[in-house]
Design a protein around this motif. Structure first.
Motif, short mmCIF file in Angstrom:
data_model
loop_
_atom_site.label_atom_id
_atom_site.label_comp_id
_atom_site.label_asym_id
_atom_site.label_seq_id
_atom_site.Cartn_x
_atom_site.Cartn_y
_atom_site.Cartn_z
N ILE B 90 -0.16 9.98 -9.08
CA ILE B 90 -0.02 9.83 -10.53
C ILE B 90 1.14 8.90 -10.86
CG2 ILE B 90 0.43 11.04 -12.72
CD1 ILE B 90 -2.17 11.90 -11.54
N GLY B 91 0.88 7.93 -11.68
CA GLY B 91 1.94 7.03 -12.11
C GLY B 91 2.30 5.96 -11.10
N ALA B 92 1.59 5.92 -9.97
CA ALA B 92 1.85 4.89 -8.98
C ALA B 92 0.86 3.75 -9.17
CB ALA B 92 1.73 5.46 -7.58
N THR B 93 1.35 2.52 -9.13
CA THR B 93 0.42 1.40 -9.24
C THR B 93 -0.36 1.28 -7.94
OG1 THR B 93 2.31 0.05 -8.63
CG2 THR B 93 1.60 -0.04 -10.93
N ILE B 94 -1.62 0.92 -8.08
CA ILE B 94 -2.46 0.78 -6.90
C ILE B 94 -1.94 -0.37 -6.04
CG2 ILE B 94 -4.77 0.11 -6.10
CD1 ILE B 94 -5.90 1.66 -8.45
N HIS B 95 -1.73 -0.08 -4.79
CA HIS B 95 -1.18 -1.11 -3.91
C HIS B 95 -1.81 -1.02 -2.54
CE1 HIS B 95 1.41 2.49 -3.48
NE2 HIS B 95 1.26 2.22 -2.20
N LYS B 107 4.66 -2.48 4.70
CA LYS B 107 5.14 -3.05 3.44
C LYS B 107 4.01 -3.00 2.42
CE LYS B 107 7.81 -7.07 1.91
NZ LYS B 107 8.28 -8.43 2.27
N GLU B 108 4.37 -2.77 1.18
CA GLU B 108 3.36 -2.70 0.13
C GLU B 108 3.13 -4.07 -0.49
OE1 GLU B 108 4.53 0.16 -2.80
OE2 GLU B 108 4.59 1.82 -1.38
N PHE B 109 1.93 -4.29 -0.97
CA PHE B 109 1.67 -5.48 -1.78
C PHE B 109 0.55 -5.16 -2.77
CE2 PHE B 109 -2.44 -7.22 -0.38
CZ PHE B 109 -2.62 -6.59 0.85
N THR B 110 0.48 -5.96 -3.82
CA THR B 110 -0.60 -5.76 -4.80
C THR B 110 -1.41 -7.05 -4.91
OG1 THR B 110 0.87 -6.46 -6.57
CG2 THR B 110 0.69 -4.10 -6.20
N ASP B 111 -2.67 -6.90 -5.24
CA ASP B 111 -3.54 -8.08 -5.40
C ASP B 111 -4.70 -7.70 -6.30
OD1 ASP B 111 -4.29 -10.89 -3.75
OD2 ASP B 111 -5.97 -9.80 -4.64
N THR B 129 -13.23 8.17 -4.82
CA THR B 129 -12.08 8.56 -5.65
C THR B 129 -10.91 7.60 -5.51
OG1 THR B 129 -11.35 10.01 -3.85
CG2 THR B 129 -12.66 11.01 -5.59
N HIS B 130 -10.66 7.13 -4.31
CA HIS B 130 -9.56 6.19 -4.09
C HIS B 130 -9.80 5.46 -2.76
CE1 HIS B 130 -8.42 9.79 -1.85
NE2 HIS B 130 -7.60 9.05 -1.14
N TYR B 131 -8.91 4.51 -2.46
CA TYR B 131 -9.10 3.77 -1.21
C TYR B 131 -7.77 3.33 -0.63
CZ TYR B 131 -8.11 -0.60 -3.66
OH TYR B 131 -7.50 -1.59 -4.37
N SER B 132 -7.78 3.00 0.65
CA SER B 132 -6.60 2.46 1.33
C SER B 132 -6.97 1.20 2.09
CB SER B 132 -6.03 3.50 2.31
OG SER B 132 -5.41 4.55 1.61
N LEU B 133 -6.14 0.18 1.91
CA LEU B 133 -6.36 -1.08 2.64
C LEU B 133 -5.13 -1.38 3.49
CD1 LEU B 133 -7.81 -3.82 3.17
CD2 LEU B 133 -6.61 -4.68 1.16
N TYR B 134 -5.35 -1.54 4.78
CA TYR B 134 -4.26 -1.88 5.70
C TYR B 134 -4.53 -3.24 6.31
CZ TYR B 134 -3.93 3.19 5.33
OH TYR B 134 -3.87 4.48 4.84
N VAL B 135 -3.62 -4.17 6.09
CA VAL B 135 -3.73 -5.49 6.71
C VAL B 135 -2.77 -5.52 7.90
CG1 VAL B 135 -3.46 -7.98 6.41
CG2 VAL B 135 -4.33 -6.58 4.52
#
Lengths: 146, 146
Positions: B90-95, B107-111, B129-135
């Motif tokens: 909650i309240g966290a920007t999707i990253h 490290k976090e990044f947004t795109d 519901t949500h997702y995770s992307l790891y580069v």
DNA sequence: TTTGTTGCAAAACGTTTGCAGCCTC
DNA sequence: GAGGCTGCAAACGTTTTGCAACAAA
């Protein structure tokens, strides 16, 4: 593809020479076995599947999996609390995963738009090699149960 | 944001009532602590940070983390062989995350383009519901070492 | 011959579990 | 009061490690 294992072997050989590691029969037997799998597998499964053909210890399996990861010939997934899962990278189409948060079921999917969006992303000071995308949610079976 | 914890508490309360679980002080103390963190944390870190304020057992920490995951108030990450990491939702920007395959640094990044591509993806028979992307790749520090 | 690699077993680690007592409801 | 929840400690399962024997270079 049958050629994948040849390509993979060449890359692995070069990797081992460059790193001054030894080209042991165990390592290549493991690589060969891995490239016969078309699905995800874990260390234990790989270990068991090798017993008849070429006996190696579980420790060697883990050691070799690490080397193959470093060589870029393998991709590792950590789904929740389960044992780590691996899949070959050479000759595999790039795909993503849906993961059910209730039963843990994992399914592959492909999406050109997502793939292009990720692959075109440039990072300053970070040399990206590959990526994993996990979409979480509730699968069909678990939806019906509730 | 201070309101995030209020929103989260309300969601958690509703979740517990609906599931016929009990609203124990331990559970809300843990939720409150989690929403003071702005970075990833693991179960042990959370446990240690609570000792002075409200003592709970490690078992309860794990139990509550599971409940919060089910309530959608928390996101879980499993980076390689390390302990699971969590972050509030909650309240966290999707990253998204870059992960160094040498040192493990995250490290976090947004795109926006990637986010839209994933969010617009529709699945038949899967309620996401949500997702995770790891580069994965090599970070600046590890590039210099080689 | 040198030194990296193997197999084995034991250890390590995060996480889960069983149980008695406690506290929401 | 009943039954879910807690803390504790012991158990679990995957992965790592130490070490002696072995084999690739």
């Amino acid at each position: 593809m049958k050629e994948d294992i040849i390509i993979a072997s060449n890359i692995f050989t070069e990797f081992l020479v460059q790193r001054k590691h030894r080209k042991t029969p165990e390592r290549f037997a493991i690589l060969r076995k891995i490239y016969t799998f078309d699905k995800h597998f874990d260390a234990e499964t790989l270990y068991n599947s090798m017993i008849d053909e070429y006996r190696v210890s579980l420790a060697t399996v883990y050691n070799t999996l690490d080397l193959l990861l470093e060589a870029g010939l393998l991709i590792k997934h950590q789904f929740d609390g389960q044992p780590a899962e691996y899949e070959k990278s050479i000759g595999a189409t790039i795909h993503h995963h849906t993961v059910c948060t209730i039963c843990g079921h994992v399914k592959e999917f492909t999406d050109k738009k997502i793939r292009k969006a990720v692959q075109s992303k440039m990072f300053a000071g970070f040399d990206s090699t590959h990526y994993s995308l996990y979409v979480y949610g509730v699968c069909k079976k678990c939806m019906k149960k509730n």
